[in-house]
Write a protein that holds these residues in place. Sequence first.
Motif, PDB file in Angstrom:
ATOM      1  N   GLY A 278      -1.521  -3.600  -3.663  1.00  0.00           N
ATOM      2  CA  GLY A 278      -0.328  -4.430  -3.650  1.00  0.00           C
ATOM      3  C   GLY A 278       0.971  -3.643  -3.551  1.00  0.00           C
ATOM      4  O   GLY A 278       2.043  -4.157  -3.858  1.00  0.00           O
ATOM      5  N   ILE A 279       0.879  -2.395  -3.100  1.00  0.00           N
ATOM      6  CA  ILE A 279       2.064  -1.543  -3.028  1.00  0.00           C
ATOM      7  C   ILE A 279       3.048  -2.062  -1.986  1.00  0.00           C
ATOM      8  O   ILE A 279       4.256  -2.124  -2.241  1.00  0.00           O
ATOM      9  CB  ILE A 279       1.664  -0.082  -2.737  1.00  0.00           C
ATOM     10  CG1 ILE A 279       0.883   0.471  -3.929  1.00  0.00           C
ATOM     11  CG2 ILE A 279       2.876   0.772  -2.444  1.00  0.00           C
ATOM     12  CD1 ILE A 279       0.290   1.832  -3.708  1.00  0.00           C
ATOM     13  N   LYS A 280       2.558  -2.463  -0.837  1.00  0.00           N
ATOM     14  CA  LYS A 280       3.439  -2.962   0.220  1.00  0.00           C
ATOM     15  C   LYS A 280       4.139  -4.254  -0.228  1.00  0.00           C
ATOM     16  O   LYS A 280       5.328  -4.442   0.015  1.00  0.00           O
ATOM     17  CB  LYS A 280       2.628  -3.210   1.487  1.00  0.00           C
ATOM     18  CG  LYS A 280       3.438  -3.595   2.670  1.00  0.00           C
ATOM     19  CD  LYS A 280       2.577  -3.734   3.908  1.00  0.00           C
ATOM     20  CE  LYS A 280       3.378  -4.122   5.115  1.00  0.00           C
ATOM     21  NZ  LYS A 280       2.545  -4.277   6.305  1.00  0.00           N
ATOM     22  N   ARG A 281       3.419  -5.112  -0.917  1.00  0.00           N
ATOM     23  CA  ARG A 281       3.997  -6.362  -1.413  1.00  0.00           C
ATOM     24  C   ARG A 281       5.073  -6.077  -2.460  1.00  0.00           C
ATOM     25  O   ARG A 281       6.177  -6.636  -2.414  1.00  0.00           O
ATOM     26  CB  ARG A 281       2.907  -7.247  -2.005  1.00  0.00           C
ATOM     27  CG  ARG A 281       3.415  -8.564  -2.558  1.00  0.00           C
ATOM     28  CD  ARG A 281       2.293  -9.364  -3.211  1.00  0.00           C
ATOM     29  NE  ARG A 281       1.441  -8.584  -4.084  1.00  0.00           N
ATOM     30  CZ  ARG A 281       1.751  -8.270  -5.359  1.00  0.00           C
ATOM     31  NH1 ARG A 281       2.894  -8.659  -5.866  1.00  0.00           N
ATOM     32  NH2 ARG A 281       0.916  -7.583  -6.097  1.00  0.00           N
ATOM     33  N   GLN A 282       4.782  -5.174  -3.411  1.00  0.00           N
ATOM     34  CA  GLN A 282       5.753  -4.819  -4.444  1.00  0.00           C
ATOM     35  C   GLN A 282       7.003  -4.194  -3.835  1.00  0.00           C
ATOM     36  O   GLN A 282       8.124  -4.515  -4.229  1.00  0.00           O
ATOM     37  CB  GLN A 282       5.144  -3.832  -5.437  1.00  0.00           C
ATOM     38  CG  GLN A 282       4.120  -4.435  -6.351  1.00  0.00           C
ATOM     39  CD  GLN A 282       3.455  -3.368  -7.218  1.00  0.00           C
ATOM     40  OE1 GLN A 282       3.657  -2.175  -7.023  1.00  0.00           O
ATOM     41  NE2 GLN A 282       2.664  -3.815  -8.171  1.00  0.00           N
ATOM     42  N   PHE A 283       6.802  -3.311  -2.867  1.00  0.00           N
ATOM     43  CA  PHE A 283       7.928  -2.671  -2.198  1.00  0.00           C
ATOM     44  C   PHE A 283       8.809  -3.722  -1.528  1.00  0.00           C
ATOM     45  O   PHE A 283      10.032  -3.658  -1.610  1.00  0.00           O
ATOM     46  CB  PHE A 283       7.415  -1.653  -1.170  1.00  0.00           C
ATOM     47  CG  PHE A 283       8.504  -0.974  -0.400  1.00  0.00           C
ATOM     48  CD1 PHE A 283       9.281   0.009  -0.995  1.00  0.00           C
ATOM     49  CD2 PHE A 283       8.763  -1.305   0.916  1.00  0.00           C
ATOM     50  CE1 PHE A 283      10.293   0.640  -0.294  1.00  0.00           C
ATOM     51  CE2 PHE A 283       9.763  -0.680   1.622  1.00  0.00           C
ATOM     52  CZ  PHE A 283      10.533   0.300   1.010  1.00  0.00           C
ATOM     53  N   GLY A 284       8.189  -4.688  -0.881  1.00  0.00           N
ATOM     54  CA  GLY A 284       8.945  -5.755  -0.229  1.00  0.00           C
ATOM     55  C   GLY A 284       9.765  -6.571  -1.207  1.00  0.00           C
ATOM     56  O   GLY A 284      10.918  -6.938  -0.919  1.00  0.00           O
ATOM     57  N   VAL A 285       9.215  -6.837  -2.383  1.00  0.00           N
ATOM     58  CA  VAL A 285       9.939  -7.605  -3.400  1.00  0.00           C
ATOM     59  C   VAL A 285      11.158  -6.833  -3.885  1.00  0.00           C
ATOM     60  O   VAL A 285      12.275  -7.363  -3.932  1.00  0.00           O
ATOM     61  CB  VAL A 285       9.006  -7.942  -4.591  1.00  0.00           C
ATOM     62  CG1 VAL A 285       9.793  -8.488  -5.774  1.00  0.00           C
ATOM     63  CG2 VAL A 285       7.939  -8.935  -4.164  1.00  0.00           C
TER      64      VAL A 285
END
Length: 88
Positions: free
Chosen positions: A51-58
């Motif tokens: 979920g790193i890409k999702r967290q970065f986007g947030v």
Amino acid sequence: MTATLFSLQLATFESHVAQELKQSVEGVMRSLGTPNLADFFPLLKPIDPQGIKRQFGVYLGRLVDMFGDIINQRVESRGGMSVDSPKK
């Protein structure tokens, strides 16, 4: 850029905006510094198992929104139009 970062809202460290900025920057740094399994196993890239890409986007979205708000406030305080307002 410095004037934007050190505007009146960010002058006091205890302000809500300053705390949100700190959390967002820390989140972006944490996301960028975490080893990503998808980098080692390209088949996992679409899944984003950590979920790193999702967290970065947030976190990045929060930063963009905060800077957009700061810019709009400064433009309006100088008597100009905000970026989001329709042109006349």
